[in-house]
Design a protein around this motif. Structure first.
Motif, PDB file in Angstrom:
ATOM      1  N   THR A   1       0.820  -1.218   0.000  1.00  0.00           N
ATOM      2  CA  THR A   1       0.000   0.000   0.000  1.00  0.00           C
ATOM      3  C   THR A   1       0.853   1.267   0.000  1.00  0.00           C
ATOM      4  O   THR A   1       0.316   2.361  -0.159  1.00  0.00           O
ATOM      5  CB  THR A   1      -0.901   0.061   1.250  1.00  0.00           C
ATOM      6  OG1 THR A   1      -0.065   0.052   2.414  1.00  0.00           O
ATOM      7  CG2 THR A   1      -1.878  -1.101   1.304  1.00  0.00           C
ATOM      8  N   GLN A   2       2.175   1.128   0.250  1.00  0.00           N
ATOM      9  CA  GLN A   2       2.980   2.318   0.520  1.00  0.00           C
ATOM     10  C   GLN A   2       4.200   2.431  -0.383  1.00  0.00           C
ATOM     11  O   GLN A   2       4.937   1.475  -0.559  1.00  0.00           O
ATOM     12  CB  GLN A   2       3.467   2.289   1.976  1.00  0.00           C
ATOM     13  CG  GLN A   2       2.325   2.237   2.969  1.00  0.00           C
ATOM     14  CD  GLN A   2       2.770   1.627   4.281  1.00  0.00           C
ATOM     15  OE1 GLN A   2       3.676   2.151   4.912  1.00  0.00           O
ATOM     16  NE2 GLN A   2       2.148   0.522   4.667  1.00  0.00           N
ATOM     17  N   GLY A   3       4.408   3.631  -0.852  1.00  0.00           N
ATOM     18  CA  GLY A   3       5.551   3.898  -1.720  1.00  0.00           C
ATOM     19  C   GLY A   3       6.880   3.642  -1.050  1.00  0.00           C
ATOM     20  O   GLY A   3       7.865   3.322  -1.714  1.00  0.00           O
ATOM     21  N   ARG A   4       6.931   3.774   0.270  1.00  0.00           N
ATOM     22  CA  ARG A   4       8.225   3.604   0.957  1.00  0.00           C
ATOM     23  C   ARG A   4       8.737   2.165   0.870  1.00  0.00           C
ATOM     24  O   ARG A   4       9.905   1.902   1.158  1.00  0.00           O
ATOM     25  CB  ARG A   4       8.144   4.075   2.411  1.00  0.00           C
ATOM     26  CG  ARG A   4       7.177   3.296   3.279  1.00  0.00           C
ATOM     27  CD  ARG A   4       7.248   3.758   4.740  1.00  0.00           C
ATOM     28  NE  ARG A   4       6.201   3.094   5.531  1.00  0.00           N
ATOM     29  CZ  ARG A   4       6.229   2.974   6.840  1.00  0.00           C
ATOM     30  NH1 ARG A   4       7.239   3.467   7.526  1.00  0.00           N
ATOM     31  NH2 ARG A   4       5.248   2.367   7.486  1.00  0.00           N
ATOM     32  N   PHE A   5       7.816   1.238   0.522  1.00  0.00           N
ATOM     33  CA  PHE A   5       8.239  -0.157   0.367  1.00  0.00           C
ATOM     34  C   PHE A   5       8.223  -0.596  -1.107  1.00  0.00           C
ATOM     35  O   PHE A   5       8.434  -1.776  -1.407  1.00  0.00           O
ATOM     36  CB  PHE A   5       7.317  -1.081   1.167  1.00  0.00           C
ATOM     37  CG  PHE A   5       7.383  -0.865   2.662  1.00  0.00           C
ATOM     38  CD1 PHE A   5       8.550  -1.124   3.370  1.00  0.00           C
ATOM     39  CD2 PHE A   5       6.263  -0.401   3.360  1.00  0.00           C
ATOM     40  CE1 PHE A   5       8.605  -0.926   4.754  1.00  0.00           C
ATOM     41  CE2 PHE A   5       6.316  -0.194   4.738  1.00  0.00           C
ATOM     42  CZ  PHE A   5       7.482  -0.456   5.436  1.00  0.00           C
ATOM     43  N   ALA A   6       7.955   0.338  -2.020  1.00  0.00           N
ATOM     44  CA  ALA A   6       7.750  -0.037  -3.435  1.00  0.00           C
ATOM     45  C   ALA A   6       8.951  -0.783  -4.009  1.00  0.00           C
ATOM     46  O   ALA A   6       8.781  -1.715  -4.805  1.00  0.00           O
ATOM     47  CB  ALA A   6       7.459   1.221  -4.251  1.00  0.00           C
ATOM     48  N   HIS A   7      10.158  -0.375  -3.573  1.00  0.00           N
ATOM     49  CA  HIS A   7      11.364  -1.027  -4.105  1.00  0.00           C
ATOM     50  C   HIS A   7      11.422  -2.518  -3.772  1.00  0.00           C
ATOM     51  O   HIS A   7      12.074  -3.287  -4.457  1.00  0.00           O
ATOM     52  CB  HIS A   7      12.612  -0.320  -3.562  1.00  0.00           C
ATOM     53  CG  HIS A   7      12.667  -0.292  -2.066  1.00  0.00           C
ATOM     54  ND1 HIS A   7      11.884   0.562  -1.328  1.00  0.00           N
ATOM     55  CD2 HIS A   7      13.380  -1.027  -1.173  1.00  0.00           C
ATOM     56  CE1 HIS A   7      12.125   0.361  -0.023  1.00  0.00           C
ATOM     57  NE2 HIS A   7      13.017  -0.608   0.074  1.00  0.00           N
ATOM     58  N   LEU A   8      10.733  -2.926  -2.732  1.00  0.00           N
ATOM     59  CA  LEU A   8      10.746  -4.351  -2.365  1.00  0.00           C
ATOM     60  C   LEU A   8       9.997  -5.187  -3.406  1.00  0.00           C
ATOM     61  O   LEU A   8      10.198  -6.400  -3.512  1.00  0.00           O
ATOM     62  CB  LEU A   8      10.117  -4.565  -0.985  1.00  0.00           C
ATOM     63  CG  LEU A   8      10.746  -3.803   0.179  1.00  0.00           C
ATOM     64  CD1 LEU A   8      10.075  -4.174   1.498  1.00  0.00           C
ATOM     65  CD2 LEU A   8      12.250  -4.076   0.263  1.00  0.00           C
ATOM     66  N   PHE A   9       9.115  -4.517  -4.142  1.00  0.00           N
ATOM     67  CA  PHE A   9       8.327  -5.236  -5.145  1.00  0.00           C
ATOM     68  C   PHE A   9       8.912  -5.087  -6.548  1.00  0.00           C
ATOM     69  O   PHE A   9       8.587  -5.849  -7.444  1.00  0.00           O
ATOM     70  CB  PHE A   9       6.877  -4.723  -5.121  1.00  0.00           C
ATOM     71  CG  PHE A   9       6.192  -5.000  -3.804  1.00  0.00           C
ATOM     72  CD1 PHE A   9       5.580  -6.230  -3.578  1.00  0.00           C
ATOM     73  CD2 PHE A   9       6.193  -4.056  -2.797  1.00  0.00           C
ATOM     74  CE1 PHE A   9       4.967  -6.491  -2.351  1.00  0.00           C
ATOM     75  CE2 PHE A   9       5.594  -4.314  -1.579  1.00  0.00           C
ATOM     76  CZ  PHE A   9       4.971  -5.530  -1.346  1.00  0.00           C
ATOM     77  N   SER A  10       9.785  -4.094  -6.721  1.00  0.00           N
ATOM     78  CA  SER A  10      10.293  -3.842  -8.071  1.00  0.00           C
ATOM     79  C   SER A  10      11.737  -4.302  -8.235  1.00  0.00           C
ATOM     80  O   SER A  10      12.187  -4.552  -9.333  1.00  0.00           O
ATOM     81  CB  SER A  10      10.200  -2.347  -8.387  1.00  0.00           C
ATOM     82  OG  SER A  10      10.988  -1.616  -7.465  1.00  0.00           O
ATOM     83  N   LYS A  11      12.441  -4.398  -7.103  1.00  0.00           N
ATOM     84  CA  LYS A  11      13.873  -4.661  -7.186  1.00  0.00           C
ATOM     85  C   LYS A  11      14.170  -6.135  -6.982  1.00  0.00           C
ATOM     86  O   LYS A  11      13.513  -6.794  -6.153  1.00  0.00           O
ATOM     87  CB  LYS A  11      14.571  -3.857  -6.066  1.00  0.00           C
ATOM     88  CG  LYS A  11      15.755  -3.073  -6.530  1.00  0.00           C
ATOM     89  CD  LYS A  11      16.364  -2.311  -5.391  1.00  0.00           C
ATOM     90  CE  LYS A  11      17.623  -3.026  -4.974  1.00  0.00           C
ATOM     91  NZ  LYS A  11      18.425  -2.358  -4.013  1.00  0.00           N
ATOM     92  N   GLU A  12      15.174  -6.611  -7.686  1.00  0.00           N
ATOM     93  CA  GLU A  12      15.570  -7.997  -7.524  1.00  0.00           C
ATOM     94  C   GLU A  12      16.057  -8.218  -6.077  1.00  0.00           C
ATOM     95  O   GLU A  12      16.839  -7.425  -5.563  1.00  0.00           O
ATOM     96  CB  GLU A  12      16.693  -8.343  -8.506  1.00  0.00           C
ATOM     97  CG  GLU A  12      16.824  -9.831  -8.730  1.00  0.00           C
ATOM     98  CD  GLU A  12      17.970 -10.158  -9.682  1.00  0.00           C
ATOM     99  OE1 GLU A  12      18.591 -11.205  -9.499  1.00  0.00           O
ATOM    100  OE2 GLU A  12      18.223  -9.340 -10.613  1.00  0.00           O
ATOM    101  N   GLY A  13      15.573  -9.264  -5.488  1.00  0.00           N
ATOM    102  CA  GLY A  13      15.962  -9.556  -4.105  1.00  0.00           C
ATOM    103  C   GLY A  13      14.998  -8.974  -3.090  1.00  0.00           C
ATOM    104  O   GLY A  13      15.078  -9.267  -1.900  1.00  0.00           O
ATOM    105  N   GLY A  14      14.072  -8.168  -3.577  1.00  0.00           N
ATOM    106  CA  GLY A  14      13.099  -7.549  -2.674  1.00  0.00           C
ATOM    107  C   GLY A  14      12.240  -8.592  -1.970  1.00  0.00           C
ATOM    108  O   GLY A  14      11.878  -8.426  -0.799  1.00  0.00           O
ATOM    109  N   ASP A  15      11.943  -9.676  -2.681  1.00  0.00           N
ATOM    110  CA  ASP A  15      11.089 -10.709  -2.069  1.00  0.00           C
ATOM    111  C   ASP A  15      11.757 -11.316  -0.831  1.00  0.00           C
ATOM    112  O   ASP A  15      11.107 -11.682   0.137  1.00  0.00           O
ATOM    113  CB  ASP A  15      10.718 -11.784  -3.102  1.00  0.00           C
ATOM    114  CG  ASP A  15      11.933 -12.270  -3.891  1.00  0.00           C
ATOM    115  OD1 ASP A  15      13.009 -11.612  -3.803  1.00  0.00           O
ATOM    116  OD2 ASP A  15      11.813 -13.293  -4.583  1.00  0.00           O
ATOM    117  N   GLU A  16      13.110 -11.368  -0.875  1.00  0.00           N
ATOM    118  CA  GLU A  16      13.811 -11.916   0.302  1.00  0.00           C
ATOM    119  C   GLU A  16      13.688 -10.971   1.497  1.00  0.00           C
ATOM    120  O   GLU A  16      13.575 -11.407   2.643  1.00  0.00           O
ATOM    121  CB  GLU A  16      15.288 -12.144  -0.027  1.00  0.00           C
ATOM    122  CG  GLU A  16      15.519 -13.354  -0.910  1.00  0.00           C
ATOM    123  CD  GLU A  16      16.905 -13.344  -1.530  1.00  0.00           C
ATOM    124  OE1 GLU A  16      17.863 -12.913  -0.855  1.00  0.00           O
ATOM    125  OE2 GLU A  16      17.021 -13.759  -2.699  1.00  0.00           O
TER     126      GLU A  16
END
Lengths: 405, 97, 316, 191
Positions: free
Chosen positions: C281-296
């Protein structure tokens, strides 16, 4: 009348504070102030201090809790020194802007680094621009009396500002000498009950410590500035009524802002703050040159007019100061120069930085300074401001290599 | 807001800049709004969640029938009321400039 | 900007009972502003608030305006608990000494200190520690928006692991903030606070009940209220309450009380949602969904929540 | 204060005490100053300001005058020196700046001549520790040393010593200390 007894300076100051019965005392130990709050703790433990005593976690919160209590409408007290005053500095500046009276005893001590626990005036001058009234004491009696006068002026509804009652660390806190300590009855007669301009009464809610935007802040600062300037007169009244009630005169002739000692028509004046003035008196007595001693009792408000008058006839002024503003000069001398600028009277000003961090100032040190002033005076007519500052106690052979000689 | 409670009226700075309570009412933040919440009073059940969750105390119950209104003087148009309304009785409509 | 409707005049809207008045300058959709409303609703008029510097202080007190209809004092960033200590001590002195009859009785006044997470977890922690250790009769409320939002969204020691802020930005070598949120409720409880609780602006009844309960205890009390910042967390202003709810429902923000040092009244979850639903829901975590390794990183966050949930007995 | 100018240089007496941290050098300075004050004189007592802990060599100072004392410098040119612990003599120059017409009073069982003090100033010894042990059962030698100091210098009267001791230590302990003071006073006077 309080009786004269032999008391240590820190204990005597505590007795003076007790006589004012502050509602909240909040403090943190620091050498060489600690004796003051130790004694107050004892008074609290024995039920003599009727207010609350907060043994807080730091000077920062000593000042903070004093601000909260003063905002609520209480009479407050704290004491500190040196690094402790620095740690209080942030809230203290707000206290003046919020116009909250606080009284602090400051046992003056050098600021680190290197660490030093000994006396000079670096700590007091570092708070110079905070909008606080700053008294200085020459002896234990004056330190005791300044507490009452500090309350009187700080809590005056027309002034309403924090006040620092400075006394030289160790030199005055740790000396035992005869002193009269006021009784509670005497102080009650001298010091009216606080009449705050606003309180945190839930029945009449107020917002204190609002922030001011550029369109309003200048006016709040000017109001502090103006109150400090007006406080000169309030100090004068406080000194006058003090003299009437207690019989001790702190420079009535100069509106209570400074004292002078020695021949009125002396050619040389020595200017100093605090306990060094006592030694200066002794030297002035003994020295063949005609010397008078000028002792500002406050540095804020700055006693500009009184200094101009007191120095009106002199050819030379020796400023002996226990502080320096690195990169410029001793502030006591710099401010005197600014006070005399444009006055039409232009005595030579010899500034000496000495007594730093507890280096003992002997009668010989002061006598030598007078000798040099005499030599300079006889060498030719007054050259006006002498900007080069002397550090008469400096051990040049000990200076690090980087220092340009 | 009456003139006397306007803190800017003939403003002189009080000692220590002590402010009077509740004077922010002079600042009508309704001007900030880009979207305006409009309550469909037929759909509204009067549950009061709009009031509960309004950061600006702009959604208010106005009578004993649990009728709620928006104080457009202060509503900043955040849209929380519309989001939280359990019966979708509040619509956010663009402010007409 | 008044209504130009031709409809019948709207019924009068009254703000007489608001103790945190409108006209404050908080962002549209401000979570902390809701917290301020709830605090004043729960404490009532006989309250003196000592407020730390921060968003809620700045938006509520631009001289000569004030949103507060209770006694209120702000001094500096780090000292709200110290100031509150002094206010409380003054009232104690007024009770015990003669000549202060015009003041309210100490016991009739609610002494409250408010600070954001920066003021609480970081710069003001010494002040808070002292206030709690000395046992002042003060309720400290931390409104937790997980960063220095007033100065432009920098990380604090309350910023969660993986959140991007301006001083913990996500970058080629970074997944944002690399530390776990400081456990302030435990620190408060270890100071001997009789009452410690967490709350959320999404559950105002619970929050207000906790304030009222806290005020029944003598001595220092601590409540930490989760208050999302639409600006700093980067979500639509209409979603503030939903985001706060999701924080609770995913276990990111567990709600509990610690009374006399004992954990109690944990708001348990029958169907704890995966943290992804909150993070997305939040932009501050958006990189976790777009960046490789974010799922970890998301997995790591989930594991941390799971551990915490087990400790607290969060799952029903 | 409005002091008259031309302060007469009167009989200001300056005293320096050498001891070790824990031996009560400051207490002794206080007692001497208080006894002088008791006699209607002005007095001042202060420590050398330091961070020294127990056992380290320390100094304390006192000044006595007919008039108010305003000098705030340390005592570099004492009229009298009191040495609480003779073991210091080896490490500390107890004679520094001392007036030739003054006196150095040392707590020691030795004969002055046997002490390693090079000075033109009169040196007097008194076994204050022994006197203290006899009267107090403890080696707290300050009151005995004060008696010896008074006796050697003539600066303080025995009555004022007694009065200060009794107000500082009321009751039996005070009386024991007074006895120690008197003993030391008499012992030194007979030398």
């Amino acid at each position: 009348m309080g009786e004269q007894t032999m008391l240590k300076g820190d204990r005597a100051v505590a007795h003076s504070v007790l006589s004012a019965q502050p509602d909240v005392v909040s403090a943190y130990p620091i050498t060489p102030q600690t004796g003051i709050v130790e004694k107050l703790s004892e008074m609290d433990a024995n039920g003599d201090l009727r207010g609350q005593f907060l043994k807080v976690d730091s000077e920062f919160n000593a000042a903070s809790s004093c601000i909260g209590a003063s905002g609520a409408g209480a009479r407050v007290f704290s004491a500190t020194s040196s690094q402790g005053l620095k740690l209080m500095s942030e809230p203290l500046f707000t206290a003046s802007g919020m116009r909250l009276p606080l009284v602090l005893a400051v046992a003056n001590r050098s600021l680190s680094g290197p660490l030093s626990i000994w006396n000079d005036h670096t700590d007091a001058f570092a708070e110079r621009d905070g909008g606080m009234i700053q008294f200085f004491a020459e002896d234990v009696q004056e330190a005791v009396d300044n507490i009452l006068m500090a309350y009187r002026v700080a809590e005056d509804p027309e002034i309403s500002l924090p006040a620092l009652a400075n006394l030289d660390g160790y030199i005055l806190t740790h000396v035992k000498e005869p002193v009269e300590v006021p009784t509670e009855e005497e102080t009650a007669e001298y010091l009216p009950k606080r009449d705050p301009h606003a309180t945190l009464d839930p029945k009449d809610p107020k917002t204190m410590g609002a922030f001011a935007r550029p369109e309003h802040w200048t006016e709040t600062r000017f109001a502090v500035h103006d109150a400090l300037l007006r406080s000169k007169e309030t100090i004068g009244d406080a000194v006058e009524e003090f003299a009437d009630q207690f019989g001790r005169d702190y420079g009535l002739e100069w509106g209570g802002l400074l004292e002078t000692y020695g021949p009125e028509d002396a050619e040389i004046a020595l200017l100093g703050l605090g306990s060094i003035v006592g030694t200066m008196r002794d030297v002035a007595d003994d020295h063949p040159a005609s010397v008078k001693v000028v002792k500002p009792r406050v540095i804020r408000p700055y006693p500009e007019e009184a200094l101009r008058e007191a120095l009106a006839g002199v050819e030379s002024v020796g400023v002996l100061t226990k502080e320096v503003s690195p990169g410029h000069q001793g502030t006591l001398a710099a401010e005197l120069k600014s006070a005399l600028y444009g006055s039409g009277h232009n005595p030579a000003i010899h500034s000496s930085v000495l007594g730093l961090a507890g280096r003992d100032v002997t009668k010989g040190d002061i006598s030598d300074i007078i000798d040099e002033i005499v030599d300079a005076t006889t060498a030719g007519p007054s050259t006006g401001v002498i900007s080069e500052e002397d550090w008469p106690q400096l051990k040049r052979d000990m200076l690090p290599d980087e220092v340009t000689h | 807001m009456s003139e006397s409670s306007d803190p800017y009226h003939d403003l002189t700075i009080s000692k220590g800049a002590v402010a009077e309570p509740g004077t922010s009412m002079v600042n009508e933040t309704g001007t900030w709004r880009e979207f305006r919440p409009v309550i469909d009073h037929d759909a509204c059940t009067g549950c009061g969640l709009c009031e509960t969750f309004c950061p600006d105390a702009a959604a208010k119950q106005v009578n004993e029938d649990r009728r709620h209104e928006i104080d457009y003087d202060y509503c900043k148009g955040c849209g929380i009321c519309a989001t939280e309304c359990p019966v979708d009785a509040i619509e956010m409509v663009p402010e007409v400039k | 900007m008044s209504s130009q409707d031709t409809a019948p005049p709207e019924p009068e809207i009254s703000h007489d009972d608001d103790l945190f008045k409108p006209g404050h300058r908080a962002c549209a959709g401000c979570g902390p502003a809701l917290a301020m409303r709830y605090i004043t609703e729960a404490t009532g008029e006989n309250t003196i608030i000592s407020h730390a510097t921060g968003c809620m202080e700045v938006v509520s007190s631009p001289y000569p305006e004030s949103s507060w209809d209770v006694s209120w004092i702000h001094d500096v960033f780090a000292n709200a608990p110290g100031v509150a200590s002094g206010v409380e001590a003054a009232y104690r002195a007024f009770d015990e000494k003669e000549g202060f009859e015009e003041f309210e009785d100490h016991d009739d006044v609610n002494f409250v200190a408010i600070g954001g997470d920066g003021a609480t977890f970081d710069i003001g922690m010494r002040s808070l520690s002292g206030m709690m250790e000395r046992g002042h009769d003060v309720l400290y409320i931390a409104y937790d928006n997980e960063g220095y939002m007033n100065t432009g969204i920098q990380r604090s020691s309350s910023t969660p692991f993986g959140a991007s802020t301006t001083t913990s930005p996500a970058g080629s070598e970074s997944f944002g903030n690399d530390t776990q949120k400081k456990n302030m409720p435990a620190i408060a409880a270890d100071h001997g606070c009789e009452y410690v609780a967490t709350a959320s602006i999404a559950y105002p009844t619970d929050f207000k009940r906790k304030i009222e309960k806290a005020l029944e205890h003598d001595g220092a009390k601590y409540i930490q209220v989760s208050a999302p910042c639409m600006l700093g967390w980067d979500f639509d202003s209409a979603e503030t309450v939903n985001v706060a709810k999701l924080a609770v429902q995913t276990g990111m923000q567990p709600l509990f009380e610690i009374v006399d040092g004992e954990l109690s009244d944990v708001m348990s979850l029958s169907d704890r949602k995966p943290v992804e639903e909150y993070l997305e829901t939040q932009g501050r975590f958006a990189h976790l969904f777009s960046k490789e390794g974010g799922d970890e990183v998301i997995e790591e966050i989930q594991e941390h929540i799971d551990e915490q949930a087990e400790e607290l007995g969060l799952d029903r | 204060m409005p002091f008259a100018t031309g302060h007469e240089v009167t009989i200001v007496k300056q005293i320096r005490i050498h001891g070790r941290g824990g031996q009560g050098s400051v207490t002794l300075a206080h007692l001497i100053a208080e006894a002088a004050y008791e006699e209607g004189k002005w007095a001042q007592a202060f420590p050398s300001f330091g961070v020294e802990r127990r056992g380290a060599p320390v100094e304390a100072f006192a000044r006595i005058d007919e008039e108010k004392i305003t000098n705030r410098s340390q005592v570099d040119e004492p009229d009298y020196v009191v040495v609480q612990d003779p073991s210091l003599i080896e490490f500390v120059d107890v004679t520094r700046g001392v007036d030739e017409d003054g006196a150095i009073v040392v707590n020691s069982s030795a004969d002055p001549a046997d002490l390693d003090i090079e000075t033109a100033t009169q040196v007097v010894t008194v076994d204050a520790t022994d006197i203290a042990l006899e009267h107090l059962g403890k080696p707290i030698m300050n009151t005995a040393l004060m008696g010896a100091f008074a006796s050697v210098t003539g600066v303080l009267q025995q009555e004022s010593l007694e009065s200060v001791i009794m107000s500082e230590f009321p009751g039996e302990i005070g009386e024991q200390n007074v006895a120690a003071t008197a003993d030391a006073f008499a012992e030194v006077a007979s030398v």
